[in-house]
Design a protein around this motif. Sequence first.
Motif, PDB file in Angstrom:
ATOM      1  N   VAL B   6      55.715  19.775  33.054  1.00 36.86           N
ATOM      2  CA  VAL B   6      56.901  19.610  33.900  1.00 36.86           C
ATOM      3  C   VAL B   6      56.762  18.305  34.664  1.00 36.86           C
ATOM      4  O   VAL B   6      55.733  18.052  35.288  1.00 36.86           O
ATOM      5  CB  VAL B   6      57.047  20.777  34.896  1.00 36.86           C
ATOM      6  N   ILE B   7      57.781  17.461  34.567  1.00 32.19           N
ATOM      7  CA  ILE B   7      57.809  16.252  35.378  1.00 32.19           C
ATOM      8  C   ILE B   7      58.685  16.549  36.589  1.00 32.19           C
ATOM      9  O   ILE B   7      59.884  16.805  36.446  1.00 32.19           O
ATOM     10  CB  ILE B   7      58.373  15.057  34.573  1.00 32.19           C
ATOM     11  N   THR B   8      58.079  16.579  37.769  1.00 27.41           N
ATOM     12  CA  THR B   8      58.871  16.788  38.983  1.00 27.41           C
ATOM     13  C   THR B   8      59.165  15.412  39.582  1.00 27.41           C
ATOM     14  O   THR B   8      58.293  14.541  39.591  1.00 27.41           O
ATOM     15  CB  THR B   8      58.131  17.642  40.026  1.00 27.41           C
ATOM     16  N   ILE B   9      60.387  15.239  40.039  1.00 23.71           N
ATOM     17  CA  ILE B   9      60.758  13.941  40.615  1.00 23.71           C
ATOM     18  C   ILE B   9      61.315  14.129  42.029  1.00 23.71           C
ATOM     19  O   ILE B   9      62.359  14.756  42.218  1.00 23.71           O
ATOM     20  CB  ILE B   9      61.788  13.199  39.723  1.00 23.71           C
ATOM     21  N   GLY B  10      60.595  13.612  43.011  1.00 20.74           N
ATOM     22  CA  GLY B  10      61.136  13.469  44.361  1.00 20.74           C
ATOM     23  C   GLY B  10      61.756  12.086  44.438  1.00 20.74           C
ATOM     24  O   GLY B  10      61.350  11.188  43.701  1.00 20.74           O
ATOM     25  N   ILE B  19      69.132   9.678  37.952  1.00 20.78           N
ATOM     26  CA  ILE B  19      69.469   9.119  36.632  1.00 20.78           C
ATOM     27  C   ILE B  19      68.191   8.834  35.838  1.00 20.78           C
ATOM     28  O   ILE B  19      68.155   9.013  34.615  1.00 20.78           O
ATOM     29  CB  ILE B  19      70.383   7.863  36.762  1.00 20.78           C
ATOM     30  N   ILE B  20      67.132   8.479  36.555  1.00 18.92           N
ATOM     31  CA  ILE B  20      65.833   8.304  35.891  1.00 18.92           C
ATOM     32  C   ILE B  20      65.402   9.629  35.268  1.00 18.92           C
ATOM     33  O   ILE B  20      65.008   9.696  34.101  1.00 18.92           O
ATOM     34  CB  ILE B  20      64.774   7.771  36.884  1.00 18.92           C
ATOM     35  N   ALA B  25      64.548  12.879  30.564  1.00 15.96           N
ATOM     36  CA  ALA B  25      64.630  14.159  29.861  1.00 15.96           C
ATOM     37  C   ALA B  25      65.262  13.959  28.478  1.00 15.96           C
ATOM     38  O   ALA B  25      64.797  14.513  27.475  1.00 15.96           O
ATOM     39  CB  ALA B  25      65.436  15.161  30.685  1.00 15.96           C
ATOM     40  N   LYS B  26      66.306  13.141  28.453  1.00 20.65           N
ATOM     41  CA  LYS B  26      66.980  12.823  27.184  1.00 20.65           C
ATOM     42  C   LYS B  26      65.982  12.171  26.217  1.00 20.65           C
ATOM     43  O   LYS B  26      65.882  12.557  25.058  1.00 20.65           O
ATOM     44  CB  LYS B  26      68.107  11.843  27.487  1.00 20.65           C
ATOM     45  N   ALA B  27      65.259  11.179  26.726  1.00 23.97           N
ATOM     46  CA  ALA B  27      64.320  10.450  25.879  1.00 23.97           C
ATOM     47  C   ALA B  27      63.217  11.368  25.361  1.00 23.97           C
ATOM     48  O   ALA B  27      62.749  11.214  24.233  1.00 23.97           O
ATOM     49  CB  ALA B  27      63.716   9.282  26.659  1.00 23.97           C
ATOM     50  N   VAL B 101      62.189  18.337  32.989  1.00 21.80           N
ATOM     51  CA  VAL B 101      62.199  17.462  34.161  1.00 21.80           C
ATOM     52  C   VAL B 101      62.906  18.207  35.285  1.00 21.80           C
ATOM     53  O   VAL B 101      63.959  18.799  35.064  1.00 21.80           O
ATOM     54  CB  VAL B 101      62.960  16.145  33.850  1.00 21.80           C
ATOM     55  N   MET B 102      62.327  18.198  36.473  1.00 20.85           N
ATOM     56  CA  MET B 102      62.948  18.865  37.628  1.00 20.85           C
ATOM     57  C   MET B 102      63.103  17.870  38.774  1.00 20.85           C
ATOM     58  O   MET B 102      62.152  17.171  39.116  1.00 20.85           O
ATOM     59  CB  MET B 102      62.084  20.022  38.112  1.00 20.85           C
TER      60      MET B 102
END
Lengths: 202, 202
Positions: B6-10, B19-20, B25-27, B101-102
């Motif tokens: 899981v990629i968590t993004i703050g 958008i990143i 996630a798309k990539a 991605v979260m």
Amino acid sequence: MKKNFVITIGRQYGSGGRIIGKNLAKALQIPYYDKELLTIAAKESGFSEEIFNTMDEKPTGSFLYSLVAGTYGGNQLPLNHKLFLAQFEAIRKIADKNSCVMIGRCADYALEDYDVNCINVFIHANLEHRIQRAIKEYGIAPEKAEDIVHKTDKQRASYYNFYSDKKWGAIDHYDITLDSSKLGIDTCIELIKQCVSLIKYQ
Amino acid sequence: MKKNFVITIGRQYGSGGRIIGKNLAKALQIPYYDKELLTIAAKESGFSEEIFNTMDEKPTGSFLYSLVAGTYGGNQLPLNHKLFLAQFEAIRKIADKNSCVMIGRCADYALEDYDVNCINVFIHANLEHRIQRAIKEYGIAPEKAEDIVHKTDKQRASYYNFYSDKKWGAIDHYDITLDSSKLGIDTCIELIKQCVSLIKYQ
């Protein structure tokens, strides 16, 4: 012609920032500056190297450098401020000459408004990992390691916060920060390399 | 079989963290969760979605969640704490199901001691860049943009600091932080992708 690029690396003690910088420079085939910076600064200012090494990255007092610079004549500057100025100048001269990796010494601050491309990196790691590295890699006695980790970081923070207008290790000042205990030394090197290549400095 | 990652993004408001995350996630061809998290949490706890959306990421008060959880019975929990708990559970259930991605929602905290691979990312950018993005990308009125940038970040920090035992945007909590105003959105995406591939989650 493309401008030089400089990768500045700030780092917590024991995080492996130095070895990351060294191996990164090797991989990119560019010079690496650490103690070397001091030597150059020392030679150019005429101080003895011994004094420079003793005073390296120690906190300097309770008043801001900018204040001192405004009120003291060049000859009356305390020695540690002269050292800082000499390093500041050396960092810029080196950046003029070639692309390189620079470790510590407020290099990011010295190059902030300077005509050179910079990637400002900070390497950190969890405390236990840094203590273990201090023992294994630097030969620190186990019973002293945690204390030395804390004290060295405190010194680095004091030096940086005193001489720059920034806060050491605060996220906003760095283009990329990496946890070497989570990612590993090699992944850190590879990511910074990728960064240089994606920004197309190379 | 490999565990999910899981990629968590703050992210700071206006930094492009959303958008990143979406394009990353798309990539990587994995799902992306943002408001979707809320929807799932809402459905599973039986609350109406409308209430969840209104209360999303607002600061919640002056006492620590852990204290509340210890002293209140489930039915007596204030609504915003119930919402947090529902999201917390949803985040873990999603992580059990698939790599993803979260964005936001203390996902890094919810998965901290959970049996899943995490890369915790924080995206920041300089203030002027964020103000301009708020105006251009989100259609915020220019005279209100700076205020909204500050207020939104304050709300995100309050939420995170209140519910987790960490400090929002503090370097130590993230495996990788990136300045999107310096590096650009695409470089940020590529670096996180590289990170996933170097750690060999894929």
